[in-house]
Design a protein around this motif. Structure first.
Motif, PDB file in Angstrom:
ATOM      1  N   ASN A  66       0.814  -1.218   0.000  1.00  0.00           N
ATOM      2  CA  ASN A  66       0.000   0.000   0.000  1.00  0.00           C
ATOM      3  C   ASN A  66       0.847   1.267   0.000  1.00  0.00           C
ATOM      4  OD1 ASN A  66      -2.532  -1.310  -0.022  1.00  0.00           O
ATOM      5  ND2 ASN A  66      -2.371  -1.703   2.172  1.00  0.00           N
ATOM      6  N   PHE A  67       2.127   1.129  -0.301  1.00  0.00           N
ATOM      7  CA  PHE A  67       3.012   2.285  -0.408  1.00  0.00           C
ATOM      8  C   PHE A  67       2.760   2.981  -1.743  1.00  0.00           C
ATOM      9  CE2 PHE A  67       7.635   3.709  -1.101  1.00  0.00           C
ATOM     10  CZ  PHE A  67       7.422   4.911  -0.439  1.00  0.00           C
ATOM     11  N   GLY A  68       2.717   4.305  -1.729  1.00  0.00           N
ATOM     12  CA  GLY A  68       2.435   5.050  -2.950  1.00  0.00           C
ATOM     13  C   GLY A  68       0.965   5.421  -3.046  1.00  0.00           C
ATOM     14  N   MET A  69       0.600   6.037  -4.163  1.00  0.00           N
ATOM     15  CA  MET A  69      -0.791   6.414  -4.387  1.00  0.00           C
ATOM     16  C   MET A  69      -1.601   5.193  -4.838  1.00  0.00           C
ATOM     17  SD  MET A  69      -0.978   9.568  -3.559  1.00  0.00           S
ATOM     18  CE  MET A  69      -2.540  10.120  -4.259  1.00  0.00           C
ATOM     19  N   PRO A  70      -2.930   5.228  -4.694  1.00  0.00           N
ATOM     20  CA  PRO A  70      -3.750   4.107  -5.174  1.00  0.00           C
ATOM     21  C   PRO A  70      -3.592   3.932  -6.686  1.00  0.00           C
ATOM     22  CG  PRO A  70      -5.020   5.538  -3.714  1.00  0.00           C
ATOM     23  CD  PRO A  70      -3.741   6.257  -4.011  1.00  0.00           C
ATOM     24  N   PRO A  71      -3.566   2.696  -7.175  1.00  0.00           N
ATOM     25  CA  PRO A  71      -3.446   2.477  -8.627  1.00  0.00           C
ATOM     26  C   PRO A  71      -4.699   2.958  -9.352  1.00  0.00           C
ATOM     27  CG  PRO A  71      -3.887   0.407  -7.499  1.00  0.00           C
ATOM     28  CD  PRO A  71      -3.654   1.432  -6.430  1.00  0.00           C
ATOM     29  N   ILE A  72      -4.511   3.440 -10.574  1.00  0.00           N
ATOM     30  CA  ILE A  72      -5.674   3.888 -11.341  1.00  0.00           C
ATOM     31  C   ILE A  72      -6.365   2.703 -12.021  1.00  0.00           C
ATOM     32  CG2 ILE A  72      -4.835   6.229 -11.694  1.00  0.00           C
ATOM     33  CD1 ILE A  72      -3.809   5.427 -14.408  1.00  0.00           C
ATOM     34  N   PHE A 385       2.907  21.438   7.568  1.00  0.00           N
ATOM     35  CA  PHE A 385       3.971  22.047   8.368  1.00  0.00           C
ATOM     36  C   PHE A 385       5.313  21.365   8.102  1.00  0.00           C
ATOM     37  CE2 PHE A 385       6.652  21.924  12.160  1.00  0.00           C
ATOM     38  CZ  PHE A 385       6.867  23.281  12.353  1.00  0.00           C
ATOM     39  N   LEU A 386       5.328  20.051   8.117  1.00  0.00           N
ATOM     40  CA  LEU A 386       6.576  19.314   7.905  1.00  0.00           C
ATOM     41  C   LEU A 386       7.176  19.628   6.541  1.00  0.00           C
ATOM     42  CD1 LEU A 386       5.535  15.826   9.364  1.00  0.00           C
ATOM     43  CD2 LEU A 386       7.075  17.491  10.424  1.00  0.00           C
ATOM     44  N   ARG A 387       6.330  19.731   5.521  1.00  0.00           N
ATOM     45  CA  ARG A 387       6.842  20.009   4.174  1.00  0.00           C
ATOM     46  C   ARG A 387       7.344  21.440   4.046  1.00  0.00           C
ATOM     47  NH1 ARG A 387       2.462  16.197   0.831  1.00  0.00           N
ATOM     48  NH2 ARG A 387       3.793  14.338   0.958  1.00  0.00           N
ATOM     49  N   SER A 388       6.855  22.331   4.881  1.00  0.00           N
ATOM     50  CA  SER A 388       7.347  23.710   4.857  1.00  0.00           C
ATOM     51  C   SER A 388       8.707  23.834   5.538  1.00  0.00           C
ATOM     52  CB  SER A 388       6.344  24.644   5.539  1.00  0.00           C
ATOM     53  OG  SER A 388       6.334  24.449   6.951  1.00  0.00           O
ATOM     54  N   GLN A 389       9.070  22.828   6.346  1.00  0.00           N
ATOM     55  CA  GLN A 389      10.291  22.909   7.141  1.00  0.00           C
ATOM     56  C   GLN A 389      11.365  21.905   6.718  1.00  0.00           C
ATOM     57  OE1 GLN A 389      10.692  25.221   9.655  1.00  0.00           O
ATOM     58  NE2 GLN A 389       8.708  26.021   8.989  1.00  0.00           N
ATOM     59  N   SER A 390      11.046  21.013   5.784  1.00  0.00           N
ATOM     60  CA  SER A 390      11.934  19.881   5.510  1.00  0.00           C
ATOM     61  C   SER A 390      12.254  19.760   4.029  1.00  0.00           C
ATOM     62  CB  SER A 390      11.282  18.579   6.000  1.00  0.00           C
ATOM     63  OG  SER A 390      10.827  18.711   7.332  1.00  0.00           O
ATOM     64  N   ILE A 394       7.685  12.078   2.873  1.00  0.00           N
ATOM     65  CA  ILE A 394       6.962  11.025   2.159  1.00  0.00           C
ATOM     66  C   ILE A 394       6.064  10.288   3.146  1.00  0.00           C
ATOM     67  CG2 ILE A 394       7.170   8.846   0.904  1.00  0.00           C
ATOM     68  CD1 ILE A 394       9.758   9.847  -0.270  1.00  0.00           C
ATOM     69  N   ILE A 395       4.806  10.158   2.780  1.00  0.00           N
ATOM     70  CA  ILE A 395       3.866   9.389   3.598  1.00  0.00           C
ATOM     71  C   ILE A 395       4.006   7.928   3.193  1.00  0.00           C
ATOM     72  CG2 ILE A 395       1.453   9.063   4.239  1.00  0.00           C
ATOM     73  CD1 ILE A 395       0.991  11.994   3.305  1.00  0.00           C
ATOM     74  N   VAL A 408       0.935  11.515  -1.332  1.00  0.00           N
ATOM     75  CA  VAL A 408       1.920  10.943  -0.416  1.00  0.00           C
ATOM     76  C   VAL A 408       3.347  11.349  -0.771  1.00  0.00           C
ATOM     77  CG1 VAL A 408       0.429   8.966   0.045  1.00  0.00           C
ATOM     78  CG2 VAL A 408       2.218   8.772  -1.694  1.00  0.00           C
ATOM     79  N   TRP A 409       3.583  11.764  -2.029  1.00  0.00           N
ATOM     80  CA  TRP A 409       4.947  12.064  -2.478  1.00  0.00           C
ATOM     81  C   TRP A 409       5.337  13.523  -2.287  1.00  0.00           C
ATOM     82  CZ3 TRP A 409       7.427   7.717  -3.179  1.00  0.00           C
ATOM     83  CH2 TRP A 409       6.740   6.598  -3.630  1.00  0.00           C
ATOM     84  N   GLY A 410       4.363  14.407  -2.178  1.00  0.00           N
ATOM     85  CA  GLY A 410       4.687  15.822  -2.040  1.00  0.00           C
ATOM     86  C   GLY A 410       5.037  16.455  -3.374  1.00  0.00           C
ATOM     87  N   GLU A 411       5.894  17.473  -3.329  1.00  0.00           N
ATOM     88  CA  GLU A 411       6.254  18.202  -4.541  1.00  0.00           C
ATOM     89  C   GLU A 411       7.083  17.335  -5.484  1.00  0.00           C
ATOM     90  OE1 GLU A 411       8.150  21.874  -3.706  1.00  0.00           O
ATOM     91  OE2 GLU A 411       6.500  22.672  -2.504  1.00  0.00           O
ATOM     92  N   ILE A 412       6.957  17.631  -6.776  1.00  0.00           N
ATOM     93  CA  ILE A 412       7.726  16.909  -7.786  1.00  0.00           C
ATOM     94  C   ILE A 412       9.201  17.283  -7.642  1.00  0.00           C
ATOM     95  CG2 ILE A 412       8.086  16.588 -10.260  1.00  0.00           C
ATOM     96  CD1 ILE A 412       5.125  17.266 -10.640  1.00  0.00           C
ATOM     97  N   PRO A 413      10.101  16.302  -7.485  1.00  0.00           N
ATOM     98  CA  PRO A 413      11.516  16.609  -7.260  1.00  0.00           C
ATOM     99  C   PRO A 413      12.215  17.110  -8.515  1.00  0.00           C
ATOM    100  CG  PRO A 413      11.194  14.242  -7.446  1.00  0.00           C
ATOM    101  CD  PRO A 413       9.823  14.862  -7.458  1.00  0.00           C
TER     102      PRO A 413
END
Length: 441
Positions: A66-72, A385-390, A394-395, A408-413
């Motif tokens: 269940n890691f990652g986004m749900p499959p389409i 908050f965590l993404r603003s400081q780190s 990754i969830i 769950v991944w946040g911003e595109i790297p």
């Protein structure tokens, strides 16, 4: 009841409800399960799936299903468990090539007979496979001395969506042709292809393997000692800091108010003794109020239990988030987490790995025992908050309903356009784990 059918290519698919239920991903049931016995069957299966535009989700031990986004979409589960052999082991060169379905414990057992080991750790090592560890970039605390698993990979074979097998690198350390291509598959969640074989370099098994576990009155004391160790001559195999309820579950201490520092020291007897003395001096200077030393057998069990924390079926964490951050911000992050824990009446436990700058945050509990709407609101605010400081957040695990509201991944790297172009080259029909990785690839 087993319901197996053979297709026109001679491939056998299992359609039975009981078997398919073992491969549920984000509450989605696959249409069938395919378990190959060799690479030729993978080749035919992938080629046929691509021609029919049927999606594939590869499975190892299912520990990160269940890691990652749900499959389409989810047509077939590809069960790699039968591809679990050692292909070639060269003890003199400290290299090994294995099929991707071999479990980490099985591999380590083979290497132990030759006084060697693969210096990585991962949750549920009796189930998790080498291919799964690479695809999910699943790392435990044993990374301080030997680095990332990607640094140990010297070659790989994988299948693209046309069923063609692509080989990168080799099975000797000096052969690094195509190594960067192999790196792209590490952490890509199987979206670029099916990893079938991996070649890795190994390390000699240490003669002495001890762990010092010290208790401190607060997080600041423990992190200060870890910084002193980092700048000293002590070279740990692993170093982690964790909160009291983690220690309690590990059987280290019943004192849930303290913060704990665990340091794994390996090497020859004289080296370990010297490093252990230096380490204890740091602990005493840092106001450690208690400590214990774990020897060889205790050490292995302790670190595996710490790595497994929150992933066991018997007591899974409600949510797990990995934060990569500059540890100069640790006080600010800790203050925020302790604040929401008190205000929202949440049980939050922490495992820190200062050597490579990560914090694993565990929300303890079960979905059936909480107000899910209230928890979701608090969780989303915490992630923001965590993404603003780190650097990166990754969830790794959370209730499926939350994934409809937060990525769950946040911003595109940076550098992601390269990954997308490779995805288009290797899997233009998007049949591999569709929609689960960064930006929906």
């Amino acid at each position: 009841m087993t319901e197996k059918n053979k297709d026109s290519e001679g491939l056998i698919f299992d359609y039975s409800q009981d078997v398919r239920a073992g491969f549920i991903v984000e509450n989605m049931l696959p249409g069938s399960v395919f378990t190959p016995n060799n690479s030729f069957e993978i080749m035919d299966f992938v080629r046929q799936s691509n021609n029919d535009n049927l999606s594939i989700i590869p499975f190892g031990g299912g520990t990160r299903k269940n890691f990652g986004m749900p499959p389409i979409r989810y047509d077939t589960a590809l069960d790699m468990s039968e591809l679990n052999a050692v292909i070639n082991h060269n003890p003199d060169d400290l290299t090994i090539s294995v099929q991707a379905g071999i479990t980490l414990d099985s591999l380590q057992a083979v290497l132990l007979e030759h006084g060697q080991f693969l210096p990585i750790s991962a949750p549920l090592s009796h189930l998790t496979t080498i291919g799964g560890i690479l695809a999910s970039d699943s790392n435990g605390p044993i990374k301080w001395r030997y680095g990332h698993f990607r640094d140990l990979v010297i070659g790989m074979k994988f299948f693209n969506s046309e069923g063609s097998i692509i080989k990168t690198g080799g099975n000797v350390v000096k052969n690094v042709t195509g190594y960067d291509t192999a790196k792209l598959h590490i952490g890509a969640l199987g979206t670029l292809g099916i990893i079938s074989e991996v070649s890795m370099r190994l390390m000699p098994k240490p003669r002495v393997n001890n762990t010092v576990v010290a208790q401190f009155g607060n997080m600041k004391l423990a992190t200060s000692v870890s910084k002193a160790i980092f700048h000293s001559s002590v070279m740990p195999l692993a170093l982690s800091i964790f909160t009291g309820n983690v220690a309690n579950r590990l059987g280290v201490s019943a004192n849930t108010e303290n913060v704990f520092l665990a340091v794994n020291i390996v090497g020859g007897p004289d080296s370990v003794e010297r490093q252990q003395k230096e380490l204890l001096q740091f602990c005493f200077a840092g106001d450690s109020n208690d400590f214990k030393i774990l020897t060889f057998l205790e050490t292995g069990s302790f670190w595996q239990k710490l790595t497994d924390f929150g992933w066991e079926d018997s007591s899974p964490s409600l949510s797990i988030v990995r934060v990569s951050t500059d540890f100069s911000k640790i006080d600010k992050l800790m203050n925020y987490l302790f604040k929401i824990q008190f205000e929202d009446r949440l049980n939050i436990e922490l495992i820190l790995n200062p050597g490579y700058g990560t914090i694993d945050i565990h929300w303890i509990g079960q979905t059936s025992q909480i107000d899910l709407e209230k928890f979701t609101k608090s969780f989303k605010e915490t992630i923001r908050f965590l993404r603003s400081q780190s650097e990166r957040v990754i969830i790794e695990s959370c209730p499926s309903s939350i994934k409809r509201e937060i990525n769950v991944w946040g911003e595109i790297p940076d550098g992601f356009p390269l990954m997308r172009s490779i995805k288009e080259q290797y899997d233009p029909n998007v049949i591999f784990n569709p929609g689960r990785f960064v930006d929906g690839i």
